[in-house]
Motif scaffolding. Structure first.
Motif, PDB file in Angstrom:
ATOM      1  N   GLY A   1      27.330  41.784  43.639  1.00 19.01           N
ATOM      2  CA  GLY A   1      27.099  42.172  45.152  1.00 19.01           C
ATOM      3  C   GLY A   1      27.951  40.366  45.484  1.00 19.01           C
ATOM      4  N   ARG A   2      28.763  40.129  45.062  1.00 18.66           N
ATOM      5  CA  ARG A   2      28.950  38.420  44.898  1.00 18.66           C
ATOM      6  C   ARG A   2      30.994  38.849  46.151  1.00 18.66           C
ATOM      7  NH1 ARG A   2      30.056  35.382  39.713  1.00 18.66           N
ATOM      8  NH2 ARG A   2      30.246  38.227  39.002  1.00 18.66           N
ATOM      9  N   SER A   3      30.955  38.515  46.847  1.00 18.97           N
ATOM     10  CA  SER A   3      32.595  38.144  47.151  1.00 18.97           C
ATOM     11  C   SER A   3      33.003  37.094  47.926  1.00 18.97           C
ATOM     12  CB  SER A   3      31.902  38.827  48.728  1.00 18.97           C
ATOM     13  OG  SER A   3      32.613  38.960  50.042  1.00 18.97           O
ATOM     14  N   PHE A   4      34.773  37.059  47.362  1.00 18.14           N
ATOM     15  CA  PHE A   4      34.821  35.835  47.483  1.00 18.14           C
ATOM     16  C   PHE A   4      36.388  36.117  48.684  1.00 18.14           C
ATOM     17  CE2 PHE A   4      33.494  36.117  43.073  1.00 18.14           C
ATOM     18  CZ  PHE A   4      32.936  35.201  42.821  1.00 18.14           C
ATOM     19  N   ALA A   5      36.559  35.572  49.792  1.00 17.25           N
ATOM     20  CA  ALA A   5      37.689  34.857  50.730  1.00 17.25           C
ATOM     21  C   ALA A   5      38.267  34.407  49.953  1.00 17.25           C
ATOM     22  CB  ALA A   5      36.244  34.815  51.998  1.00 17.25           C
ATOM     23  N   MET A   6      39.282  34.483  49.911  1.00 14.01           N
ATOM     24  CA  MET A   6      40.571  33.537  49.235  1.00 14.01           C
ATOM     25  C   MET A   6      41.237  33.754  50.088  1.00 14.01           C
ATOM     26  SD  MET A   6      40.589  35.039  45.168  1.00 14.01           S
ATOM     27  CE  MET A   6      39.113  34.406  44.384  1.00 14.01           C
ATOM     28  N   SER A   7      42.533  32.707  50.086  1.00 13.70           N
ATOM     29  CA  SER A   7      43.687  32.348  50.856  1.00 13.70           C
ATOM     30  C   SER A   7      44.665  32.292  49.981  1.00 13.70           C
ATOM     31  CB  SER A   7      43.795  31.630  51.516  1.00 13.70           C
ATOM     32  OG  SER A   7      43.429  30.301  50.925  1.00 13.70           O
ATOM     33  N   SER A   8      46.407  32.831  50.408  1.00 10.69           N
ATOM     34  CA  SER A   8      46.926  32.769  49.798  1.00 10.69           C
ATOM     35  C   SER A   8      47.149  31.356  48.660  1.00 10.69           C
ATOM     36  CB  SER A   8      48.513  33.360  49.620  1.00 10.69           C
ATOM     37  OG  SER A   8      49.510  33.375  49.047  1.00 10.69           O
ATOM     38  N   GLU A   9      48.054  30.984  47.629  1.00  6.66           N
ATOM     39  CA  GLU A   9      48.603  29.930  46.973  1.00  6.66           C
ATOM     40  C   GLU A   9      49.674  29.937  45.497  1.00  6.66           C
ATOM     41  OE1 GLU A   9      45.273  29.312  43.671  1.00  6.66           O
ATOM     42  OE2 GLU A   9      43.306  28.292  45.465  1.00  6.66           O
ATOM     43  N   ARG A  10      50.245  28.288  45.608  1.00 11.09           N
ATOM     44  CA  ARG A  10      51.364  28.981  45.515  1.00 11.09           C
ATOM     45  C   ARG A  10      51.220  29.228  43.856  1.00 11.09           C
ATOM     46  NH1 ARG A  10      56.046  25.680  46.518  1.00 11.09           N
ATOM     47  NH2 ARG A  10      54.800  24.695  47.817  1.00 11.09           N
ATOM     48  N   ALA A  11      52.055  30.035  43.161  1.00 11.77           N
ATOM     49  CA  ALA A  11      52.374  30.712  42.190  1.00 11.77           C
ATOM     50  C   ALA A  11      53.709  30.660  41.357  1.00 11.77           C
ATOM     51  CB  ALA A  11      51.461  31.961  42.080  1.00 11.77           C
TER      52      ALA A  11
ATOM     53  N   LYS B   1      37.045  26.610  45.855  1.00 12.40           N
ATOM     54  CA  LYS B   1      36.103  26.601  44.381  1.00 12.40           C
ATOM     55  C   LYS B   1      35.836  26.605  43.653  1.00 12.40           C
ATOM     56  CE  LYS B   1      33.310  27.291  49.431  1.00 12.40           C
ATOM     57  NZ  LYS B   1      32.018  28.432  49.491  1.00 12.40           N
ATOM     58  N   GLY B   2      37.281  26.931  43.097  1.00 12.16           N
ATOM     59  CA  GLY B   2      37.474  27.327  41.775  1.00 12.16           C
ATOM     60  C   GLY B   2      37.391  28.793  40.901  1.00 12.16           C
ATOM     61  N   ASN B   3      37.282  29.841  42.149  1.00 16.91           N
ATOM     62  CA  ASN B   3      37.370  31.113  41.951  1.00 16.91           C
ATOM     63  C   ASN B   3      38.886  31.827  42.118  1.00 16.91           C
ATOM     64  OD1 ASN B   3      34.894  31.134  40.574  1.00 16.91           O
ATOM     65  ND2 ASN B   3      34.671  30.905  43.791  1.00 16.91           N
ATOM     66  N   SER B   4      39.703  32.225  41.537  1.00 20.24           N
ATOM     67  CA  SER B   4      40.931  33.093  41.974  1.00 20.24           C
ATOM     68  C   SER B   4      41.027  34.330  41.715  1.00 20.24           C
ATOM     69  CB  SER B   4      42.212  31.995  41.504  1.00 20.24           C
ATOM     70  OG  SER B   4      42.038  31.491  40.432  1.00 20.24           O
ATOM     71  N   PHE B   5      42.279  34.658  42.000  1.00 23.41           N
ATOM     72  CA  PHE B   5      42.498  36.535  41.846  1.00 23.41           C
ATOM     73  C   PHE B   5      44.135  36.127  41.867  1.00 23.41           C
ATOM     74  CE2 PHE B   5      43.361  40.723  41.968  1.00 23.41           C
ATOM     75  CZ  PHE B   5      42.440  41.166  40.830  1.00 23.41           C
TER      76      PHE B   5
ATOM     77  N   SER C   1      40.597  34.369  37.613  1.00 24.82           N
ATOM     78  CA  SER C   1      39.482  33.659  37.485  1.00 24.82           C
ATOM     79  C   SER C   1      37.963  32.809  37.903  1.00 24.82           C
ATOM     80  CB  SER C   1      40.106  32.917  37.423  1.00 24.82           C
ATOM     81  OG  SER C   1      41.180  32.086  36.564  1.00 24.82           O
ATOM     82  N   LEU C   2      37.084  33.028  37.853  1.00 24.79           N
ATOM     83  CA  LEU C   2      35.444  32.716  38.390  1.00 24.79           C
ATOM     84  C   LEU C   2      35.079  31.173  37.353  1.00 24.79           C
ATOM     85  CD1 LEU C   2      34.111  35.888  38.559  1.00 24.79           C
ATOM     86  CD2 LEU C   2      35.089  34.376  39.961  1.00 24.79           C
ATOM     87  N   LYS C   3      34.900  29.983  38.509  1.00 25.69           N
ATOM     88  CA  LYS C   3      34.179  28.495  37.817  1.00 25.69           C
ATOM     89  C   LYS C   3      32.708  29.090  36.664  1.00 25.69           C
ATOM     90  CE  LYS C   3      32.577  24.643  40.161  1.00 25.69           C
ATOM     91  NZ  LYS C   3      32.414  24.055  41.582  1.00 25.69           N
ATOM     92  N   GLY C   4      33.434  28.185  35.620  1.00 27.13           N
ATOM     93  CA  GLY C   4      32.628  28.622  34.674  1.00 27.13           C
ATOM     94  C   GLY C   4      32.432  29.364  34.038  1.00 27.13           C
ATOM     95  N   GLU C   5      33.714  30.468  34.355  1.00 27.61           N
ATOM     96  CA  GLU C   5      33.418  31.651  33.244  1.00 27.61           C
ATOM     97  C   GLU C   5      34.985  32.003  32.292  1.00 27.61           C
ATOM     98  OE1 GLU C   5      32.114  35.055  35.178  1.00 27.61           O
ATOM     99  OE2 GLU C   5      30.824  33.979  36.850  1.00 27.61           O
TER     100      GLU C   5
END
Length: 234
Positions: free
Chosen positions: A80-90, A100-104, A115-119
Motif C-alpha cells: 500500500g506504499r507508493s514512492f515518487a522518486m527522481s533521478s540521482e547521481r550514481a 526522504k531516505g528511500n531509493s531504488f 533502500s527504505l528508510k529505517g530498514e
C-alpha cells in the motif's frame, strides 16, 4: 542623339520597378513554407510522453512494482506504499530517490537495490519475465491480477491452493481445497477463508494485454481481487 540613352535608362528603371513588387510575395511565400514544419515538430515532441515502463521486482520478502518514466523519474509501489522518486547521481546503473531516505537503484536490466528508510537494504531481481507469463503449465489453474498484484495457483509445484496477494506481502496455503463446478474453496492455516472462482469466458489483462481463458475472482477473507486465469495440464 543623346536623348536615346536617357530614354533607355528611364525605360529600364520602369521595368525594374515593375518587377520588384512581384518578388516580394515570392519571398513571403518562401518564408511561410519554411515555417510550416514547426507545428509538426512540436506535435511530435508532445507525443513523446508515455505511461512509463513497468517491471515487477522481488526484493527479499517484498514485491516492488517500479514504473520508469524515461530516465528522470520512477514510481515504486510496495504493497500500500507508493514512492515518487527522481533521478540521482550514481556511479553505474540508474538510481532514483525521494529525498526522504528511500531509493531504488537499478543495476543492469534485471537487478536492483531497494533502500527504505529505517530498514535494511534489499537486493531485488526482476520477475516480470517469468511471472508475467500467464501459462498455467502443469498446474490445474493459475490466475493473476493487478493493482494490487496477486497470484493464485491450484496444484502447481506445491499441491493445494497457493495464494500471494498485495504484491506478495501476504501469502496463504490451502492444503486441501474443496473443488466445485466454478472454483476452489478452503481455509488457510491461520483460518482465513480462501475462495478462487472462475468464469469460462475470454479475459484480457488490462496491463499486459494478454488474453486468458477465464475471468477469475479471488476472495481472501472479506477482501476480493479480480483478474484472469488459464487452465493447465492437471
Amino acid at each position: 542623339m543623346r536623348v536615346l540613352p536617357s530614354l533607355m535608362a528611364a525605360s529600364l528603371g520602369l521595368v525594374l520597378s515593375a518587377c520588384q513588387p512581384a518578388q516580394t510575395p515570392a519571398a513571403s511565400n518562401a518564408g511561410d513554407a519554411a515555417a510550416t514544419p514547426a507545428p509538426v515538430a512540436a506535435a511530435a515532441d508532445g507525443g513523446g510522453d508515455g505511461a512509463g515502463n513497468q517491471t515487477l521486482y522481488r526484493c527479499g520478502d517484498l514485491d516492488a512494482r517500479a514504473t520508469f518514466n524515461g530516465e528522470d523519474a520512477a514510481t515504486v509501489v510496495i504493497g500500500g506504499r507508493s514512492f515518487a522518486m527522481s533521478s540521482e547521481r550514481a556511479a553505474s546503473g540508474a538510481k532514483y530517490g525521494d529525498g526522504k531516505g528511500n531509493s531504488f537503484w537499478t543495476r543492469g536490466s534485471d537487478d536492483a537495490l531497494l533502500s527504505l528508510k529505517g530498514e535494511a537494504d534489499r537486493e531485488c531481481s526482476a520477475v516480470e519475465a517469468t511471472e508475467g507469463d500467464g501459462s498455467a503449465g502443469n498446474a490445474a489453474f493459475r490466475a493473476t491480477g493487478n493493482e494490487p498484484g496477486w497470484l493464485a495457483v491450484v496444484d502447481g509445484d506445491t499441491p493445494g491452493l497457493q495464494v500471494d496477494v498485495d504484491y506478495g506481502e501476504r501469502r496463504f496455503t490451502v492444503a486441501k481445497p474443496t473443488e466445485g463446478a466454478d472454483g476452489w474453496v478452503g481455509k488457510a492455516a491461520d483460518g482465513t477463508d480462501i475462495k478462487l472462482s472462475f468464469q469460462r469466458t475470454t479475459c484480457q489483462d488490462g496491463m499486459s494485454g494478454e488474453t486468458f481463458e477465464a475471468k477469475a475472482m479471488l476472495a481472501v477473507g472479506t477482501r476480493q481481487y479480480h483478474g484472469c486465469g488459464n487452465f493447465g495440464g492437471k
